[in-house]
Design an enzyme around this catalytic site. Sequence first.
Site, PDB file in Angstrom:
ATOM      1  N   LYS A 120      45.026  28.231  27.649  1.00  0.00           N
ATOM      2  CA  LYS A 120      44.895  29.433  28.163  1.00  0.00           C
ATOM      3  C   LYS A 120      45.103  30.604  26.883  1.00  0.00           C
ATOM      4  CE  LYS A 120      44.638  31.684  32.330  1.00  0.00           C
ATOM      5  NZ  LYS A 120      44.078  31.256  33.352  1.00  0.00           N
ATOM      6  N   ASP A 160      39.835  35.503  33.254  1.00  0.00           N
ATOM      7  CA  ASP A 160      41.129  35.490  34.422  1.00  0.00           C
ATOM      8  C   ASP A 160      41.193  37.074  34.442  1.00  0.00           C
ATOM      9  OD1 ASP A 160      43.330  33.691  35.089  1.00  0.00           O
ATOM     10  OD2 ASP A 160      44.443  35.493  34.134  1.00  0.00           O
TER      11      ASP A 160
HETATM   12  P1  NDP Z   1      40.689  40.315  38.218  1.00  0.00           P
HETATM   13  O1  NDP Z   1      41.235  40.988  37.091  1.00  0.00           O
HETATM   14  O2  NDP Z   1      39.268  40.318  38.483  1.00  0.00           O
HETATM   15  O3  NDP Z   1      41.736  40.880  39.561  1.00  0.00           O
HETATM   16  C1  NDP Z   1      43.095  41.001  39.478  1.00  0.00           C
HETATM   17  C2  NDP Z   1      43.358  41.800  40.734  1.00  0.00           C
HETATM   18  O4  NDP Z   1      44.850  41.867  40.835  1.00  0.00           O
HETATM   19  C3  NDP Z   1      43.142  43.328  40.577  1.00  0.00           C
HETATM   20  O5  NDP Z   1      43.014  43.857  41.777  1.00  0.00           O
HETATM   21  C4  NDP Z   1      44.141  43.945  39.929  1.00  0.00           C
HETATM   22  O6  NDP Z   1      44.422  45.146  40.080  1.00  0.00           O
HETATM   23  C5  NDP Z   1      45.484  43.113  40.662  1.00  0.00           C
HETATM   24  N1  NDP Z   1      46.652  43.000  39.651  1.00  0.00           N
HETATM   25  C6  NDP Z   1      46.506  42.544  38.435  1.00  0.00           C
HETATM   26  N2  NDP Z   1      47.648  42.476  37.932  1.00  0.00           N
HETATM   27  C7  NDP Z   1      48.584  43.133  38.650  1.00  0.00           C
HETATM   28  C8  NDP Z   1      49.943  43.474  38.689  1.00  0.00           C
HETATM   29  N3  NDP Z   1      50.843  43.210  37.518  1.00  0.00           N
HETATM   30  N4  NDP Z   1      50.252  43.955  39.594  1.00  0.00           N
HETATM   31  C9  NDP Z   1      49.641  44.100  40.753  1.00  0.00           C
HETATM   32  N5  NDP Z   1      48.329  44.052  40.872  1.00  0.00           N
HETATM   33  C10 NDP Z   1      47.741  43.324  39.883  1.00  0.00           C
HETATM   34  O7  NDP Z   1      41.325  39.085  38.215  1.00  0.00           O
HETATM   35  P2  NDP Z   1      41.192  37.629  38.833  1.00  0.00           P
HETATM   36  O8  NDP Z   1      40.681  37.877  40.325  1.00  0.00           O
HETATM   37  O9  NDP Z   1      40.394  36.807  38.113  1.00  0.00           O
HETATM   38  O10 NDP Z   1      42.581  36.922  38.859  1.00  0.00           O
HETATM   39  C11 NDP Z   1      43.448  37.112  40.023  1.00  0.00           C
HETATM   40  C12 NDP Z   1      44.526  35.815  40.073  1.00  0.00           C
HETATM   41  O11 NDP Z   1      43.810  34.668  39.965  1.00  0.00           O
HETATM   42  C13 NDP Z   1      45.021  35.798  38.643  1.00  0.00           C
HETATM   43  O12 NDP Z   1      46.412  35.226  38.905  1.00  0.00           O
HETATM   44  C14 NDP Z   1      44.448  34.470  37.871  1.00  0.00           C
HETATM   45  O13 NDP Z   1      45.166  33.916  37.050  1.00  0.00           O
HETATM   46  C15 NDP Z   1      44.087  34.109  39.070  1.00  0.00           C
HETATM   47  N6  NDP Z   1      43.048  32.934  38.814  1.00  0.00           N
HETATM   48  C16 NDP Z   1      41.699  33.421  38.576  1.00  0.00           C
HETATM   49  C17 NDP Z   1      40.597  32.456  38.528  1.00  0.00           C
HETATM   50  C18 NDP Z   1      39.247  33.106  38.113  1.00  0.00           C
HETATM   51  O14 NDP Z   1      38.234  32.228  38.186  1.00  0.00           O
HETATM   52  N7  NDP Z   1      38.969  34.357  37.726  1.00  0.00           N
HETATM   53  C19 NDP Z   1      40.747  31.077  38.743  1.00  0.00           C
HETATM   54  C20 NDP Z   1      41.902  30.666  39.317  1.00  0.00           C
HETATM   55  C21 NDP Z   1      43.033  31.632  39.353  1.00  0.00           C
HETATM   56  P3  NDP Z   1      43.841  46.373  39.388  1.00  0.00           P
HETATM   57  O15 NDP Z   1      42.494  46.491  39.793  1.00  0.00           O
HETATM   58  O16 NDP Z   1      44.738  47.584  39.452  1.00  0.00           O
HETATM   59  O17 NDP Z   1      43.907  46.076  37.859  1.00  0.00           O
HETATM   60  O1  2IT Z   2      43.309  30.145  36.157  1.00  0.00           O
HETATM   61  C1  2IT Z   2      42.274  29.607  36.202  1.00  0.00           C
HETATM   62  O2  2IT Z   2      42.000  28.458  36.315  1.00  0.00           O
HETATM   63  C2  2IT Z   2      41.068  30.235  35.516  1.00  0.00           C
HETATM   64  N1  2IT Z   2      41.255  31.308  35.113  1.00  0.00           N
HETATM   65  C3  2IT Z   2      39.738  29.778  35.451  1.00  0.00           C
HETATM   66  C4  2IT Z   2      39.692  28.880  34.157  1.00  0.00           C
HETATM   67  C5  2IT Z   2      38.127  28.471  33.776  1.00  0.00           C
HETATM   68  O3  2IT Z   2      38.246  27.712  32.576  1.00  0.00           O
HETATM   69  O4  2IT Z   2      37.290  28.570  34.575  1.00  0.00           O
END
Ligand code: NDP
Ligand code: 2IT
Length: 447
Positions: A120, A160
């Site tokens: 990460k 992420d």
């Molecule tokens: P994005 O940046 O696309 O979206 C994040 C969302 O969560 C936004 O709506 C953001 O609000 C909100 N957010 C972020 N930080 C905070 C906080 N501290 N408090 C409140 N709201 C918050 O990220 P992702 O959708 O990619 O990721 C979301 C979660 O999923 C994370 O935990 C990530 O690690 C996990 N994840 C992501 C994967 C991926 O493929 N992208 C894979 C597996 C897990 P705002 O718009 O205001 O920033």
């Molecule tokens: O938390 C996760 O699994 C991710 N943000 C995706 C990682 C990846 O390599 O696609």
Amino acid sequence: MKEVYDSVIARDPNQPEFHQAVEEVLDSLGPVIQAHPEFLPVVRSIVEAERIIQFRVPWWDDDGNLRVNRGFRIQMNSAIGPYKGGLRFHPSVNQSILKFLAFEQVFKNSLTGLPMGGGKGGSDFDPKGKSDSEVMRFCQSFMMELWRHIGADLDVPAGDIGVGGREIGYLFGMYKKLANEFVGILTGKGRSYGGSLIRPEATGYGLVYFAREMLATTGKSIEGAVCSVSGSGNVAQFASEKVLDLGGKVVTMSDSSGWIHDPAGIDREKLDWIMDLKNNRRGRISEYADHFDGVTYTKSQPEPASNGLWGVDVDVALPCATQNEINEEEAKMLVANTVIAVAEGANMPCTPEAVEVFQSNGVLFAPGKASNAGGVATSGLEMSQNSLRMSWTREEVDAHLDRIMINIHKNAFDTAEKYGMPGNYVAGANIAGFLKVADAMSAQGLL
Ligand code: NDP
Ligand code: 2IT
């Protein structure tokens, strides 16, 4: 186990998120070590990163000021494949948060059945409010250091929080310029330069496929279920889309400023509007309440992020924003409203106390390292397509994703049963993820 945990705390006393992630895994491993005492030395090694890279990221803002951020890459474990895991750009990023994410990634990637180790990275850079050219200059400076530490057979980052298609594009362009080679060095790339169909959708879709499997074990389904979703980013958007596809109803979404409740349901047209708001106009979720009738908007307190949202009466809760967004009190509110299932889209969104509330009240609970693994699994499929110099159709990738999620569910379910903890997906996922990595570490003499 206690000795290993104590040594983790003694070494890095100021890393609470990392301690939390380690404790949860160690808590699950007792019966495995009883059955396989030869794996005890592996447990001592697995909690220590193979390599941690920290670097300075200087960049110029639009007003001509020099800004300096901190960049990281945690190369946690390469026993079963090249390091693989996302990059997070968020002001809260530090070693504790990235080490918890890298640690979880090791087990998650193992569960996918694909040959990927865990890593990460990221930065305390905040993309919010920055112009496209500021984001580009930051990404270029970040890659100016990172490029020498990654490689298609060494370490393959992805997105992420705060890192989506735009950032991956700038990072990829800079890597190509520095290394002078066009290879699948990142996943989540755009379609025109080696990205896989379904990768943007994969985490959210996979989450709902997992929830579907979990509900089916008790004869229930997503069809007709009322769901709360938190977040409105990549994972939240496509989880909501898949809930709608399967006949469910989504009544909440949020961002870091607050959350909306739409009792009539966020239908496809409204979800398209949210996608445009968040992905193109980069606006706030509060605008949804101004635009659509019958919607309430609640501003969040600074912490926890989505307070109040979990008080909404739903059948299924899908936390998709960030770590520790459901605490014990919020878990009790969900239980009081007879929630049937909680599946983590985000990484570690439920505190250990919240998980305990769900498990002791018979709520189906899916830990993120199992239920959000569809994103990295589809990254693995992107790597395969890049190596083959081919690209598969939407239907082909989606079918792979669905099959992988069904397998992860079955593996976690069966493993929990085998080790005497039926229905405990936390234990099942931790044990099943661990066994493959432990076997590889033992075989390679990495202890
Ligand atoms: P994005 O940046 O696309 O979206 C994040 C969302 O969560 C936004 O709506 C953001 O609000 C909100 N957010 C972020 N930080 C905070 C906080 N501290 N408090 C409140 N709201 C918050 O990220 P992702 O959708 O990619 O990721 C979301 C979660 O999923 C994370 O935990 C990530 O690690 C996990 N994840 C992501 C994967 C991926 O493929 N992208 C894979 C597996 C897990 P705002 O718009 O205001 O920033
Ligand atoms: O938390 C996760 O699994 C991710 N943000 C995706 C990682 C990846 O390599 O696609």
